[in-house]
Design a protein around this motif. Structure first.
Motif, PDB file in Angstrom:
ATOM      1  N   SER A   1       0.831  -1.204   0.000  1.00  0.00           N
ATOM      2  CA  SER A   1       0.000   0.000   0.000  1.00  0.00           C
ATOM      3  C   SER A   1       0.866   1.255   0.000  1.00  0.00           C
ATOM      4  O   SER A   1       2.054   1.219   0.337  1.00  0.00           O
ATOM      5  CB  SER A   1      -0.907   0.006   1.226  1.00  0.00           C
ATOM      6  N   ALA A   2       0.255   2.352  -0.364  1.00  0.00           N
ATOM      7  CA  ALA A   2       0.944   3.634  -0.338  1.00  0.00           C
ATOM      8  C   ALA A   2       1.446   3.938   1.077  1.00  0.00           C
ATOM      9  O   ALA A   2       2.563   4.426   1.257  1.00  0.00           O
ATOM     10  CB  ALA A   2       0.016   4.742  -0.833  1.00  0.00           C
ATOM     11  N   GLN A   3       0.629   3.632   2.068  1.00  0.00           N
ATOM     12  CA  GLN A   3       1.031   3.878   3.452  1.00  0.00           C
ATOM     13  C   GLN A   3       2.243   3.033   3.843  1.00  0.00           C
ATOM     14  O   GLN A   3       3.136   3.507   4.535  1.00  0.00           O
ATOM     15  CB  GLN A   3      -0.133   3.591   4.414  1.00  0.00           C
ATOM     16  N   GLU A   4       2.297   1.794   3.361  1.00  0.00           N
ATOM     17  CA  GLU A   4       3.448   0.937   3.658  1.00  0.00           C
ATOM     18  C   GLU A   4       4.724   1.483   3.019  1.00  0.00           C
ATOM     19  O   GLU A   4       5.785   1.469   3.646  1.00  0.00           O
ATOM     20  CB  GLU A   4       3.181  -0.499   3.185  1.00  0.00           C
TER      21      GLU A   4
ATOM     22  N   SER B   1       5.268   4.609   2.410  1.00  0.00           N
ATOM     23  CA  SER B   1       5.587   5.798   3.197  1.00  0.00           C
ATOM     24  C   SER B   1       6.239   5.421   4.522  1.00  0.00           C
ATOM     25  O   SER B   1       7.223   6.043   4.937  1.00  0.00           O
ATOM     26  CB  SER B   1       4.311   6.613   3.448  1.00  0.00           C
ATOM     27  N   ASP B   2       5.715   4.409   5.179  1.00  0.00           N
ATOM     28  CA  ASP B   2       6.301   3.943   6.448  1.00  0.00           C
ATOM     29  C   ASP B   2       7.733   3.461   6.240  1.00  0.00           C
ATOM     30  O   ASP B   2       8.613   3.746   7.053  1.00  0.00           O
ATOM     31  CB  ASP B   2       5.457   2.822   7.058  1.00  0.00           C
ATOM     32  N   SER B   3       7.954   2.748   5.146  1.00  0.00           N
ATOM     33  CA  SER B   3       9.311   2.277   4.839  1.00  0.00           C
ATOM     34  C   SER B   3      10.237   3.453   4.560  1.00  0.00           C
ATOM     35  O   SER B   3      11.400   3.456   4.977  1.00  0.00           O
ATOM     36  CB  SER B   3       9.293   1.346   3.628  1.00  0.00           C
ATOM     37  N   ALA B   4       9.727   4.455   3.867  1.00  0.00           N
ATOM     38  CA  ALA B   4      10.533   5.644   3.565  1.00  0.00           C
ATOM     39  C   ALA B   4      10.988   6.309   4.856  1.00  0.00           C
ATOM     40  O   ALA B   4      12.139   6.738   4.974  1.00  0.00           O
ATOM     41  CB  ALA B   4       9.733   6.623   2.725  1.00  0.00           C
TER      42      ALA B   4
ATOM     43  N   LEU C   1      10.872   5.697  -2.309  1.00  0.00           N
ATOM     44  CA  LEU C   1       9.710   5.061  -1.682  1.00  0.00           C
ATOM     45  C   LEU C   1       8.508   6.003  -1.628  1.00  0.00           C
ATOM     46  O   LEU C   1       7.369   5.573  -1.830  1.00  0.00           O
ATOM     47  CB  LEU C   1      10.078   4.548  -0.292  1.00  0.00           C
ATOM     48  N   TYR C   2       8.754   7.290  -1.369  1.00  0.00           N
ATOM     49  CA  TYR C   2       7.641   8.249  -1.419  1.00  0.00           C
ATOM     50  C   TYR C   2       7.075   8.325  -2.834  1.00  0.00           C
ATOM     51  O   TYR C   2       5.859   8.449  -3.017  1.00  0.00           O
ATOM     52  CB  TYR C   2       8.081   9.635  -0.944  1.00  0.00           C
ATOM     53  N   THR C   3       7.938   8.218  -3.835  1.00  0.00           N
ATOM     54  CA  THR C   3       7.479   8.212  -5.222  1.00  0.00           C
ATOM     55  C   THR C   3       6.601   6.992  -5.487  1.00  0.00           C
ATOM     56  O   THR C   3       5.553   7.110  -6.136  1.00  0.00           O
ATOM     57  CB  THR C   3       8.682   8.256  -6.193  1.00  0.00           C
ATOM     58  N   LEU C   4       7.001   5.834  -4.988  1.00  0.00           N
ATOM     59  CA  LEU C   4       6.164   4.634  -5.138  1.00  0.00           C
ATOM     60  C   LEU C   4       4.822   4.816  -4.437  1.00  0.00           C
ATOM     61  O   LEU C   4       3.782   4.385  -4.953  1.00  0.00           O
ATOM     62  CB  LEU C   4       6.889   3.404  -4.585  1.00  0.00           C
ATOM     63  N   ALA C   5       4.833   5.453  -3.283  1.00  0.00           N
ATOM     64  CA  ALA C   5       3.576   5.710  -2.561  1.00  0.00           C
ATOM     65  C   ALA C   5       2.668   6.605  -3.399  1.00  0.00           C
ATOM     66  O   ALA C   5       1.454   6.363  -3.491  1.00  0.00           O
ATOM     67  CB  ALA C   5       3.871   6.354  -1.207  1.00  0.00           C
ATOM     68  N   ILE C   6       3.235   7.618  -4.028  1.00  0.00           N
ATOM     69  CA  ILE C   6       2.456   8.528  -4.869  1.00  0.00           C
ATOM     70  C   ILE C   6       1.929   7.807  -6.101  1.00  0.00           C
ATOM     71  O   ILE C   6       0.774   8.009  -6.503  1.00  0.00           O
ATOM     72  CB  ILE C   6       3.303   9.760  -5.256  1.00  0.00           C
ATOM     73  N   GLU C   7       2.758   6.958  -6.693  1.00  0.00           N
ATOM     74  CA  GLU C   7       2.290   6.176  -7.851  1.00  0.00           C
ATOM     75  C   GLU C   7       1.138   5.268  -7.445  1.00  0.00           C
ATOM     76  O   GLU C   7       0.204   5.068  -8.214  1.00  0.00           O
ATOM     77  CB  GLU C   7       3.436   5.350  -8.428  1.00  0.00           C
ATOM     78  N   LYS C   8       1.213   4.728  -6.260  1.00  0.00           N
ATOM     79  CA  LYS C   8       0.169   3.834  -5.766  1.00  0.00           C
ATOM     80  C   LYS C   8      -1.114   4.610  -5.460  1.00  0.00           C
ATOM     81  O   LYS C   8      -2.215   4.132  -5.721  1.00  0.00           O
ATOM     82  CB  LYS C   8       0.691   3.127  -4.501  1.00  0.00           C
ATOM     83  N   ASP C   9      -0.947   5.807  -4.879  1.00  0.00           N
ATOM     84  CA  ASP C   9      -2.103   6.633  -4.511  1.00  0.00           C
ATOM     85  C   ASP C   9      -1.778   8.100  -4.782  1.00  0.00           C
ATOM     86  O   ASP C   9      -1.217   8.781  -3.927  1.00  0.00           O
ATOM     87  CB  ASP C   9      -2.451   6.430  -3.035  1.00  0.00           C
TER      88      ASP C   9
ATOM     89  N   ALA D   1       2.729  11.879   1.285  1.00  0.00           N
ATOM     90  CA  ALA D   1       3.881  11.411   0.505  1.00  0.00           C
ATOM     91  C   ALA D   1       4.467  12.558  -0.317  1.00  0.00           C
ATOM     92  O   ALA D   1       5.690  12.700  -0.401  1.00  0.00           O
ATOM     93  CB  ALA D   1       3.482  10.240  -0.394  1.00  0.00           C
ATOM     94  N   TYR D   2       3.607  13.391  -0.908  1.00  0.00           N
ATOM     95  CA  TYR D   2       4.111  14.565  -1.629  1.00  0.00           C
ATOM     96  C   TYR D   2       4.848  15.499  -0.675  1.00  0.00           C
ATOM     97  O   TYR D   2       5.931  16.002  -0.994  1.00  0.00           O
ATOM     98  CB  TYR D   2       2.970  15.363  -2.280  1.00  0.00           C
ATOM     99  N   TYR D   3       4.228  15.737   0.477  1.00  0.00           N
ATOM    100  CA  TYR D   3       4.842  16.654   1.441  1.00  0.00           C
ATOM    101  C   TYR D   3       6.217  16.132   1.887  1.00  0.00           C
ATOM    102  O   TYR D   3       7.211  16.855   1.840  1.00  0.00           O
ATOM    103  CB  TYR D   3       3.939  16.873   2.663  1.00  0.00           C
ATOM    104  N   ASN D   4       6.258  14.879   2.307  1.00  0.00           N
ATOM    105  CA  ASN D   4       7.519  14.312   2.795  1.00  0.00           C
ATOM    106  C   ASN D   4       8.579  14.237   1.707  1.00  0.00           C
ATOM    107  O   ASN D   4       9.760  14.497   1.966  1.00  0.00           O
ATOM    108  CB  ASN D   4       7.271  12.936   3.413  1.00  0.00           C
ATOM    109  N   ARG D   5       8.161  13.910   0.496  1.00  0.00           N
ATOM    110  CA  ARG D   5       9.132  13.872  -0.599  1.00  0.00           C
ATOM    111  C   ARG D   5       9.663  15.280  -0.871  1.00  0.00           C
ATOM    112  O   ARG D   5      10.862  15.465  -1.108  1.00  0.00           O
ATOM    113  CB  ARG D   5       8.495  13.280  -1.865  1.00  0.00           C
ATOM    114  N   GLY D   6       8.796  16.274  -0.790  1.00  0.00           N
ATOM    115  CA  GLY D   6       9.232  17.656  -0.963  1.00  0.00           C
ATOM    116  C   GLY D   6      10.261  18.068   0.073  1.00  0.00           C
ATOM    117  O   GLY D   6      11.273  18.699  -0.248  1.00  0.00           O
ATOM    118  N   VAL D   7      10.034  17.669   1.311  1.00  0.00           N
ATOM    119  CA  VAL D   7      10.992  17.983   2.382  1.00  0.00           C
ATOM    120  C   VAL D   7      12.319  17.265   2.133  1.00  0.00           C
ATOM    121  O   VAL D   7      13.391  17.837   2.334  1.00  0.00           O
ATOM    122  CB  VAL D   7      10.399  17.623   3.757  1.00  0.00           C
ATOM    123  N   MET D   8      12.256  16.027   1.655  1.00  0.00           N
ATOM    124  CA  MET D   8      13.496  15.294   1.365  1.00  0.00           C
ATOM    125  C   MET D   8      14.271  15.968   0.229  1.00  0.00           C
ATOM    126  O   MET D   8      15.492  16.077   0.280  1.00  0.00           O
ATOM    127  CB  MET D   8      13.191  13.838   0.993  1.00  0.00           C
ATOM    128  N   HIS D   9      13.548  16.441  -0.785  1.00  0.00           N
ATOM    129  CA  HIS D   9      14.219  17.174  -1.867  1.00  0.00           C
ATOM    130  C   HIS D   9      14.897  18.431  -1.313  1.00  0.00           C
ATOM    131  O   HIS D   9      16.003  18.771  -1.723  1.00  0.00           O
ATOM    132  CB  HIS D   9      13.231  17.558  -2.975  1.00  0.00           C
TER     133      HIS D   9
END
Length: 152
Positions: A38-41, A43-46, A61-69, A75-83
């Protein structure tokens, strides 16, 4: 007549063929696993990779979460912070824009995007985002603006 080396070539070819079959069957297993995750899984792994200091893998992993949902705002927010942490400011802004587009009252997205704009020297956009975050109730941003004598 068979040469001594010919048996070795046959065994080597057989081993390569077996390995090839295994390698080419792995993607189907991987796809099945991807479909079950799942997208949440993701995200949790990320999150685990973030804590381990592996930011690029967390982004994957956040990208996979976004692709999933595609509606998974966190996931967008956290990926943005990681960038942002990787100084990939354009990508950070894109992800934070997506969060704000999908959820216009996401206070942390405004505060974070304001920090990105501040980092790249776009003071007007940074101030605009900081003011919006303050208006939405971000106490830290309110205190920061207050310390600078800026109203929101």
């Amino acid at each position: 007549m068979r040469h001594k080396g010919q048996g070795m070539i046959t065994k080597t070819f057989y081993c390569i063929a077996v390995v090839a079959v295994l390698v080419f069957s792995v993607p189907s297993c991987s796809d099945r696993k991807h479909n079950e995750t799942s997208a949440q899984e993701y995200s949790d792994s990320a999150y685990s990779f973030v804590h381990a200091g592996n930011i690029p893998e967390a982004i994957n992993l956040y990208t996979l979460a976004i692709e999933k949902d595609p509606e998974f705002i966190d996931a967008y927010y956290n990926r943005g912070v990681m960038h942002y942490f990787l100084k990939e400011y354009r990508e950070a802004i894109e992800d934070l824009n997506k969060v704000i587009e999908k959820k216009p009252d996401h206070v942390m997205a405004y505060a974070s995007r304001g920090s990105v704009y501040d980092k790249i020297g776009d003071w007007q956009k940074a101030l605009s985002d900081f003011r919006k975050a303050a208006q939405l109730g971000d106490k830290d941003v309110q205190e920061y603006l207050r310390s600078k004598g800026i109203e929101w």
